[in-house]
Design an enzyme around this catalytic site. Structure first.
Site, PDB file in Angstrom:
ATOM      1  N   HIS A 177      -2.135  -4.108   4.891  1.00  0.00           N
ATOM      2  CA  HIS A 177      -1.956  -3.709   6.289  1.00  0.00           C
ATOM      3  C   HIS A 177      -3.304  -3.460   6.929  1.00  0.00           C
ATOM      4  O   HIS A 177      -4.264  -3.054   6.260  1.00  0.00           O
ATOM      5  CB  HIS A 177      -1.050  -2.470   6.399  1.00  0.00           C
ATOM      6  CG  HIS A 177      -1.645  -1.217   5.821  1.00  0.00           C
ATOM      7  ND1 HIS A 177      -2.225  -0.238   6.590  1.00  0.00           N
ATOM      8  CD2 HIS A 177      -1.772  -0.795   4.540  1.00  0.00           C
ATOM      9  CE1 HIS A 177      -2.659   0.738   5.805  1.00  0.00           C
ATOM     10  NE2 HIS A 177      -2.400   0.427   4.559  1.00  0.00           N
ATOM     11  N   ARG A 200       2.951   4.793   6.381  1.00  0.00           N
ATOM     12  CA  ARG A 200       3.386   4.047   7.557  1.00  0.00           C
ATOM     13  C   ARG A 200       3.879   2.643   7.229  1.00  0.00           C
ATOM     14  O   ARG A 200       4.247   1.894   8.128  1.00  0.00           O
ATOM     15  CB  ARG A 200       2.228   3.962   8.564  1.00  0.00           C
ATOM     16  CG  ARG A 200       1.765   5.321   9.058  1.00  0.00           C
ATOM     17  CD  ARG A 200       0.410   5.229   9.724  1.00  0.00           C
ATOM     18  NE  ARG A 200      -0.647   4.858   8.765  1.00  0.00           N
ATOM     19  CZ  ARG A 200      -1.928   4.700   9.087  1.00  0.00           C
ATOM     20  NH1 ARG A 200      -2.318   4.863  10.326  1.00  0.00           N
ATOM     21  NH2 ARG A 200      -2.814   4.375   8.164  1.00  0.00           N
ATOM     22  N   CYS A 223      -6.058  -0.039   6.816  1.00  0.00           N
ATOM     23  CA  CYS A 223      -5.844   0.545   5.479  1.00  0.00           C
ATOM     24  C   CYS A 223      -6.995   1.487   5.118  1.00  0.00           C
ATOM     25  O   CYS A 223      -8.160   1.086   5.094  1.00  0.00           O
ATOM     26  CB  CYS A 223      -5.735  -0.571   4.450  1.00  0.00           C
ATOM     27  SG  CYS A 223      -5.418   0.034   2.780  1.00  0.00           S
ATOM     28  N   ASP A 277       0.422   3.750   1.707  1.00  0.00           N
ATOM     29  CA  ASP A 277       0.384   4.331   3.061  1.00  0.00           C
ATOM     30  C   ASP A 277       1.798   4.646   3.577  1.00  0.00           C
ATOM     31  O   ASP A 277       2.686   3.788   3.548  1.00  0.00           O
ATOM     32  CB  ASP A 277      -0.312   3.318   4.000  1.00  0.00           C
ATOM     33  CG  ASP A 277      -0.692   3.935   5.335  1.00  0.00           C
ATOM     34  OD1 ASP A 277       0.207   4.437   6.041  1.00  0.00           O
ATOM     35  OD2 ASP A 277      -1.889   3.912   5.682  1.00  0.00           O
ATOM     36  N   CYS A 325       0.836  -1.194   0.000  1.00  0.00           N
ATOM     37  CA  CYS A 325       0.000   0.000   0.000  1.00  0.00           C
ATOM     38  C   CYS A 325       0.878   1.255   0.000  1.00  0.00           C
ATOM     39  O   CYS A 325       1.985   1.252   0.531  1.00  0.00           O
ATOM     40  CB  CYS A 325      -0.917   0.007   1.221  1.00  0.00           C
ATOM     41  SG  CYS A 325      -2.058   1.420   1.228  1.00  0.00           S
TER      42      CYS A 325
HETATM   43 CO    CO Z   1      -3.431   1.151   2.970  1.00  0.00          CO
END
Ligand code: CO
Length: 212
Positions: free
Chosen positions: A98, A46, A101, A44, A42
């Site tokens: 994750h 993090r 998400c 993302d 992803c």
């Molecule tokens: Co995500």
């Protein structure tokens, strides 16, 4: 330099540190890359592949998008897979989702996000496919977590059915496709016990993974 100077400062310090640890580091990397792994994750912020696996630059080839999707017609993702498998010769493709998400969450809701909604439709397809299972989970956060996991499993399935991976297996190449999920809350990776190493295994392992 007027903007984002702090990032250049950080970069300078990082490069100095890497060179202090290994004076040949950048010289060796500039000669070639030979990663063993392709990471599909992803976007993302993090979930940075190299950091959470404790790997170094040069060790993992990475493709990231919203909700770690492998869409059959996405030339961007398919090109990455082709280059990783056929040119770099990676031995492992890891699809890593994750928990928490935002993309997966958005696909469970009916808010409007504009252009992004078209991307989220692929996730909504995944939800609809597993609607009976997911709707049977009363607890909202458990349903959300399970949707994150099912999405990884579906994307592993999609990777396995690309012409690239099918072709590699037909040629007898050693190539495994893995489904993992990452916990933002504890920094730990969890194996979804889905590791496909040949065409013959795809259907049975998929069924076991989704507990059909
Ligand atoms: Co995500």
């Amino acid at each position: 330099m007027r903007v984002l100077k702090h990032l250049f400062d950080k970069n300078r310090r990082w490069a100095d540190q890497m060179t202090a640890d290994d004076p040949q580091f950048f010289q060796k990397l500039s000669a070639q890359q030979s990663p063993q792994y392709l990471w599909i994750g992803c976007a993302d912020s993090r979930v940075p592949a190299t950091q959470i696996t404790g790997l170094m630059p040069g060790e993992i080839f990475v493709h990231r998008n919203i909700a770690n999707m492998v869409v059959h017609t996405d030339l961007n993702c398919l090109s990455v897979i082709q280059y990783a498998v056929e040119t770099l010769g990676v031995k492992h493709i890891i699809v890593c989702g994750h928990y928490g998400c935002g993309g997966v969450r958005a696909a469970m809701q009916n808010k409007e996000y504009g252009l992004l909604d078209n991307w989220l439709l692929h996730l909504k397809d995944v939800y609809r496919k597993h609607e009976t299972t997911l709707n049977a989970i009363d607890d909202d956060s458990h349903r959300y977590e399970h949707f994150c996991e099912l999405n990884v499993i579906e994307q592993v399935y999609n990777v396995c059915h690309t012409t690239i991976v099918q072709g590699a297996w037909r040629r007898g190449s050693e190539l495994s496709v893995h489904g993992w999920i990452y916990g933002i809350g504890d920094g730990l990776l969890k194996d979804l016990d889905l590791c496909v190493t040949s065409s013959d295994e795809v259907q049975s392992l998929y069924r076991m993974a989704v507990r059909e």
